[in-house]
Write an enzyme that holds these catalytic residues in place. Structure first.
Site, PDB file in Angstrom:
ATOM      1  N   SER A 158      -9.729  -0.929   7.094  1.00  0.00           N
ATOM      2  CA  SER A 158      -9.144  -0.705   5.760  1.00  0.00           C
ATOM      3  C   SER A 158      -8.358  -1.872   5.162  1.00  0.00           C
ATOM      4  O   SER A 158      -7.973  -1.814   3.999  1.00  0.00           O
ATOM      5  CB  SER A 158      -8.240   0.528   5.788  1.00  0.00           C
ATOM      6  OG  SER A 158      -9.019   1.685   5.738  1.00  0.00           O
ATOM      7  N   LYS A 169       0.862  -1.181   0.000  1.00  0.00           N
ATOM      8  CA  LYS A 169       0.000   0.000   0.000  1.00  0.00           C
ATOM      9  C   LYS A 169       0.895   1.227   0.000  1.00  0.00           C
ATOM     10  O   LYS A 169       1.891   1.273   0.733  1.00  0.00           O
ATOM     11  CB  LYS A 169      -0.869  -0.033   1.261  1.00  0.00           C
ATOM     12  CG  LYS A 169      -1.905   1.074   1.345  1.00  0.00           C
ATOM     13  CD  LYS A 169      -2.705   0.929   2.626  1.00  0.00           C
ATOM     14  CE  LYS A 169      -3.877   1.884   2.692  1.00  0.00           C
ATOM     15  NZ  LYS A 169      -4.700   1.663   3.893  1.00  0.00           N
ATOM     16  N   SER A 220      -9.603   1.456   2.875  1.00  0.00           N
ATOM     17  CA  SER A 220      -8.751   2.246   2.006  1.00  0.00           C
ATOM     18  C   SER A 220      -7.679   1.432   1.279  1.00  0.00           C
ATOM     19  O   SER A 220      -7.126   1.920   0.304  1.00  0.00           O
ATOM     20  CB  SER A 220      -8.080   3.352   2.818  1.00  0.00           C
ATOM     21  OG  SER A 220      -7.229   2.776   3.793  1.00  0.00           O
TER      22      SER A 220
END
Lengths: 95, 494
Positions: free
Chosen positions: B177, B78, B153
């Site tokens: 997330s 990420k 996310s």
């Protein structure tokens, strides 16, 4: 809690934001909705409940104060938008 | 077995057996990224050259007989994790050209274990969102249905896994997330106990809630990555100085024992969760089916109560924006990132830099957080929220006296349509109801695929456990996965 356009502008100033004029009214509506929802916290019975600021072990983390090699200014300042040798450059602060 | 569908363990066996090289694996994945990702948008930055170089290096080491758990395994990160020499944007225009001088501890650990970093995945800007629509660069599409969001996310990491564009990935979880995008994309996601994985080099959103964890093809891969990434780091003062158990062998010994079952394990079902408004019937049906599968394996189900559930979302959306408003003050155009050049003075420079660099959701949360922390409102908002937080922790402590794990859906609905909730932040926030309590209490939570909606979208099953007690959670997740044997893959028509 409802907040006004003026409130948004004032809080934005405190947070050092300059919200786009077209967004201010929208933010006032959206943040008012969020705050109205958050206001339900007033109904929670928190008497006797302790403050919980984090999920880590609640102990102090200490270390020996030993000098270590630091990366130095060339590394530290390598991402600076503007620099003058070993200094960050910012717009003039005092007249 | 197709290269892009391999788990870490399958790739490990092929690599060590000499049937496949890391370079083959990386080439296959880079080829898929080239073909698929201009549409899916899972990556922000693909480090093709770096990945090829690391793969060649790994192949030499494997050929020389070296054996490491992740040697030659392509992993996506990420884009909130600092990578030395590879830009780290946090999904924000304000860091569009930020190239860190150091690796996050977790990245360094992966590299030391031989992993090949293939690229940096898309996210909601600074992890603020549940759909990856708040990225400052582009949206990410759900590989199961390109009109739907991948969740967020960590939507880029979950989508890259589902579409076979990496072998494993890391995400971060502040209110769900990792688990929610894993659920929406049909992969496994694990948020470890707060403090298990060092946050050094993870760009902070809400420091007291953020935690790094694996997104993988199966539960065993999640355990394998946990063995590598967990551990104390003196550079993160909230990193826990506790031993890391061998998660992998806990699953392996469970699996090798043919008579093994989950007999004796007690699972709590929070009654407040099952009466949540807007719980999709398909999600409820998939949850109930998975619950029965666990019961068949000997898990005893009991009803438990988490009385603060009704206040959890409200408390979370005070605490997370409050911490964010403080954490994000550092992006002021002085030390790194974007700077607006048209400012008249220093304060004006701060303001113009932030408002042009940050997207709408980030500015909304900074304003909400600044308001909640401001004089006159601090006690009513932040103070109350932190007291509710300790009550949430107490609710869980009580519950874990009666049960070993707590089970629930991951999200009230399967992946929603792109654009559906964009203008209604509050509705978006409410979708975090099942996941964010574990962040508030610092507990681990796992998302395992458990079925599909009538529209063919994946649905995840959440298993939570007590602090630093991930093993029962992994065993139950593994038991569920083994019994369900879900092998459907997304149909990618390009």
């Amino acid at each position: 809690m409802k907040i006004s356009r003026k409130d948004v502008e004032y809080i934005a100033h405190l947070a050092r934001l300059e919200v786009d004029d077209l967004l201010v009214d929208k933010f006032a509506d959206q943040i008012s909705n969020i705050l109205e929802y958050i206001d339900k916290l007033k109904d929670a019975d928190v008497s006797g409940a302790e403050l919980m600021s984090g999920a880590a072990f609640q102990n102090n983390v200490m270390r020996e104060d030993i000098v270590k090699v630091s990366p130095g200014p060339d590394v530290t300042l390598s991402d600076a938008p503007e620099r003058d040798e070993d200094f960050y450059v910012v717009p003039r602060v005092v007249g | 077995m197709k290269l892009h569908e391999m788990t870490i363990q399958q790739a490990r066996a092929e690599l060590d057996g000499g049937a496949v090289t890391s370079a083959d694996l990386v080439d296959e994945l880079l080829g898929r990224i080239e073909r698929l990702d201009s549409d899916l948008g899972a990556y922000i930055t693909v480090d093709a050259e770096g990945a090829k170089r690391s793969a060649r290096e790994a192949d030499k080491r494997i050929a020389a007989g070296e054996r490491l758990p992740l040697l030659g395994i392509p992993i996506a990160l990420k884009d909130l994790l600092c990578t030395r020499g590879v830009r780290t944007t946090c999904g924000s225009k304000i860091l569009e050209n930020f190239v860190p001088e150091y690796d996050a501890t977790v990245v360094k650990i992966l590299k030391d274990a031989g992993a090949v970093i293939i690229g940096k995945t898309n996210l909601d800007e600074f992890a603020m969102g549940s759909s990856t629509e708040n990225s400052g660069f582009h949206i990410t599409r759900n590989p199961w249905n390109r009109d739907c969001v991948p969740g967020g996310s960590s939507g880029g990491s979950a989508a890259a896994m589902a579409a076979g564009m990496c072998t494993a990935a890391l995400g971060t979880d502040t209110g769900g997330s990792i688990r929610q995008p894993a659920s929406h994309c049909g992969v496994v996601g694990l948020k470890p106990t707060y403090g298990r994985v060092s946050r050094f080099g993870l760009v902070s959103y809400a420091s007291s809630l953020d935690q790094i964890g694996p997104i993988t093809r199966d539960v065993t891969d999640a355990a394998l990555l946990m063995n590598v990434i967990c551990g104390h780091d003196p550079r993160d003062s909230t990193s826990a100085d506790v031993d890391t158990p061998d998660f992998m062998s806990a699953i392996q010994s469970f699996d090798q024992d043919k008579s093994s079952s989950l007999k004796g394990m007690k699972a709590g079902i929070p009654k407040e969760f099952m009466s949540v408004k807007g719980l999709d019937p398909d999600v409820e049906a998939a949850f109930n089916n998975a619950r029965k599968v666990l019961e068949d394996q000997g898990v005893e189900m009991i009803e438990i109560s988490l009385p603060q559930t009704d206040y959890a979302v409200a408390a979370y959306y005070v605490i997370a924006p409050s911490e964010a408003s403080s954490n994000l003050a550092r992006f002021d155009g002085v030390r790194y990132g974007f700077r607006d050049r048209n400012a008249s003075d220093l304060i004006d420079m701060y303001k113009k830099t932030k408002s042009r660099g940050f997207g709408a959701e980030v500015q909304r949360r900074i304003i909400t957080g600044t308001y909640a922390l401001s004089a006159g409102y601090y006690d009513a908002y932040y103070g109350r929220a932190t007291r509710v937080r300790s009550m949430i922790r107490e609710d869980f402590s009580k519950a874990f006296k009666e049960c070993d794990i707590i089970i629930s859906p991951v999200a009230p609905t399967p992946a929603f349509r792109i654009g559906e909730n964009v203008d209604d932040p509050l509705t978006m926030y409410l979708t975090d109801i099942f996941t964010l309590s574990t962040n508030m209490a610092g507990l681990p939570g796992l998302s395992v695929p458990c079925g599909f909606s009538s529209e063919g979208l994946p649905i995840g099953f959440q298993i939570m456990a007590d602090r630093f007690n991930e093993i029962p959670l992994l065993k139950a997740g593994y038991g569920l996965e083994r019994a369900l044997e879900i092998s459907v893959k997304p149909q990618l028509i390009y």
